[in-house]
Design a protein around this motif. Sequence first.
Motif, PDB file in Angstrom:
ATOM      1  N   GLY A   1       0.807  -1.223   0.000  1.00  0.00           N
ATOM      2  CA  GLY A   1       0.000   0.000   0.000  1.00  0.00           C
ATOM      3  C   GLY A   1       0.835   1.266   0.000  1.00  0.00           C
ATOM      4  O   GLY A   1       0.444   2.286  -0.563  1.00  0.00           O
ATOM      5  N   LEU A   2       2.016   1.201   0.609  1.00  0.00           N
ATOM      6  CA  LEU A   2       2.886   2.372   0.650  1.00  0.00           C
ATOM      7  C   LEU A   2       3.626   2.593  -0.662  1.00  0.00           C
ATOM      8  O   LEU A   2       4.221   3.636  -0.876  1.00  0.00           O
ATOM      9  CB  LEU A   2       3.901   2.234   1.783  1.00  0.00           C
TER      10      LEU A   2
ATOM     11  N   SER B   1       3.545   2.158  -5.110  1.00  0.00           N
ATOM     12  CA  SER B   1       2.602   2.580  -6.151  1.00  0.00           C
ATOM     13  C   SER B   1       2.362   1.391  -7.069  1.00  0.00           C
ATOM     14  O   SER B   1       3.165   1.091  -7.939  1.00  0.00           O
ATOM     15  CB  SER B   1       3.161   3.757  -6.956  1.00  0.00           C
TER      16      SER B   1
ATOM     17  N   GLU C   1       0.371   8.920   6.105  1.00  0.00           N
ATOM     18  CA  GLU C   1       0.345   7.891   5.073  1.00  0.00           C
ATOM     19  C   GLU C   1      -0.222   6.566   5.578  1.00  0.00           C
ATOM     20  O   GLU C   1      -0.809   5.810   4.813  1.00  0.00           O
ATOM     21  CB  GLU C   1       1.758   7.657   4.523  1.00  0.00           C
TER      22      GLU C   1
ATOM     23  N   LYS D   1      -3.328  12.337   1.846  1.00  0.00           N
ATOM     24  CA  LYS D   1      -2.174  11.527   1.445  1.00  0.00           C
ATOM     25  C   LYS D   1      -2.209  10.120   2.049  1.00  0.00           C
ATOM     26  O   LYS D   1      -1.262   9.350   1.879  1.00  0.00           O
ATOM     27  CB  LYS D   1      -0.875  12.220   1.847  1.00  0.00           C
TER      28      LYS D   1
ATOM     29  N   LYS E   1      -2.468   6.402   2.565  1.00  0.00           N
ATOM     30  CA  LYS E   1      -2.360   5.261   1.654  1.00  0.00           C
ATOM     31  C   LYS E   1      -2.840   3.958   2.293  1.00  0.00           C
ATOM     32  O   LYS E   1      -3.276   3.042   1.595  1.00  0.00           O
ATOM     33  CB  LYS E   1      -0.914   5.101   1.191  1.00  0.00           C
TER      34      LYS E   1
ATOM     35  N   ASP F   1      -6.271   8.622  -2.332  1.00  0.00           N
ATOM     36  CA  ASP F   1      -5.002   7.931  -2.572  1.00  0.00           C
ATOM     37  C   ASP F   1      -4.883   6.646  -1.757  1.00  0.00           C
ATOM     38  O   ASP F   1      -3.804   6.062  -1.665  1.00  0.00           O
ATOM     39  CB  ASP F   1      -3.827   8.867  -2.235  1.00  0.00           C
TER      40      ASP F   1
ATOM     41  N   ARG G   1      -4.682   2.925  -0.771  1.00  0.00           N
ATOM     42  CA  ARG G   1      -4.353   1.726  -1.549  1.00  0.00           C
ATOM     43  C   ARG G   1      -4.685   0.458  -0.770  1.00  0.00           C
ATOM     44  O   ARG G   1      -5.099  -0.539  -1.341  1.00  0.00           O
ATOM     45  CB  ARG G   1      -2.854   1.703  -1.898  1.00  0.00           C
TER      46      ARG G   1
ATOM     47  N   SER H   1      -7.700   4.077  -6.349  1.00  0.00           N
ATOM     48  CA  SER H   1      -6.328   3.638  -6.058  1.00  0.00           C
ATOM     49  C   SER H   1      -6.313   2.382  -5.190  1.00  0.00           C
ATOM     50  O   SER H   1      -5.249   1.828  -4.945  1.00  0.00           O
ATOM     51  CB  SER H   1      -5.551   4.744  -5.343  1.00  0.00           C
TER      52      SER H   1
END
Length: 426
Positions: free
Chosen positions: A260-261, A263, A350, A375, A377, A403, A405, A425
């Motif tokens: 997840g951190l 891309s 994050e 931000k 994630k 963002d 994930r 995302s």
Amino acid sequence: MKALQDNNCNRIGLHGMGGAGKTSMAKEVACKLKDSELIDKVIFLVVSKPLDFKKILGELAKALDVDLEKVNEEELSHTICARITHMEEKLLIILDVWEEFDLTKNLGIPSDHQHKSCNILITTRNLRVCTELRCQTIELQTLNDEEALGLFKAHASINKSTRGLKGMPEKIVKHCGGVPVAIVAIARALKNQPTSVWKDALKTLEDHGVDQNLEEAYKCLKLSYDNLKHEKAKELLMISSLFPEDYEIPIQLLIKIGIGLGSCGENDEYHFKRNEVCAAIAELIYSSLLLNGEEECVKMHDLVREVTLWIGDNDIKSIVDLKIAIKKSLRYFLWKNDDFPVEFDGEKLEVLLIFLDGSKDLEVSKNAFLKEMTKLKVLILYCSFYKRIQALSLTNSLQSLKDIRTLILKNLKLGDISILENLLSL
């Protein structure tokens, strides 16, 4: 071994500094006693800070085969006391303790005269704990120079072919303060490295310090952190330090956070990222910065966790008490409380881990702080008890996390989650 076989003493306190090997020593002694059939049953419990007797009572009851569904919370300590008192087997309870408390009142462990066949072994950094709990105290010293050098050489694989190091192993070991966890970590960091890396490591140890009682151990562990080859490994070590002391962190959970951190896009990239994360976890285990736990889990030594939190002081925070101020501009954050903060600066956040005990409904709608986390994630929302709780308006609140994930929701009653398809995302 002798102390635990002494019928005149039922409480032993093993006292020593962090990283000296108290827990390892206690577990080894327990295994030997059990193998020799001098002990029938061993129970190991971690009494971490802050004290959470509800959790520890549940673990102790489970170990004693107490049916939690048939005992209410108020009666649990009395049930445990009765169960231990009437046991015919010889029982050893090992408690890893930070601060003193009443064993009988808080955990239901009977006093010395109530059950002679129940031995208590306390491991602690705090000598006062041994005194307050009326223990026979044994101090576990740090390693002497010869022992420390032997341990270092074993893990750094030093042999005749490494003579060019010219006394550097001895000098480096001096900076480890005789603490096994620091010795092993730095030895593995320097294993198979060229002489130039050894020289840089020694200079770093000589030039940099921290204002702590464990200064030398801190420096050694910081150096092991700095020598990690992959930035992902450093990132995952920071994430691991978020979890409570002695927490068994599922490896699959760390993998999901690590992915997840990053891309991730197409499937091929996802699998590439997964392999990268797995390699980083393997590096942390090899470096002794993470330890193998139970059932596909890893855990952190408490000293390694302290050093990691110290290294990441500006980026990382675990909050279990509403009275503790929350720093601004955090990247990684764990919140362990059913009441969310009214105000929170999560602009740079994050990773957010939220641990709930499920004592009341979660009402996200009253707190709009998720909307500020543009931000973010990784979000993990976890209810630690088996009963599910109603997460009111949670899915609506997640819409702003464009963002995000990795999203993990456990033991929550959610209802319609179709709105999550808008999180592109994820």
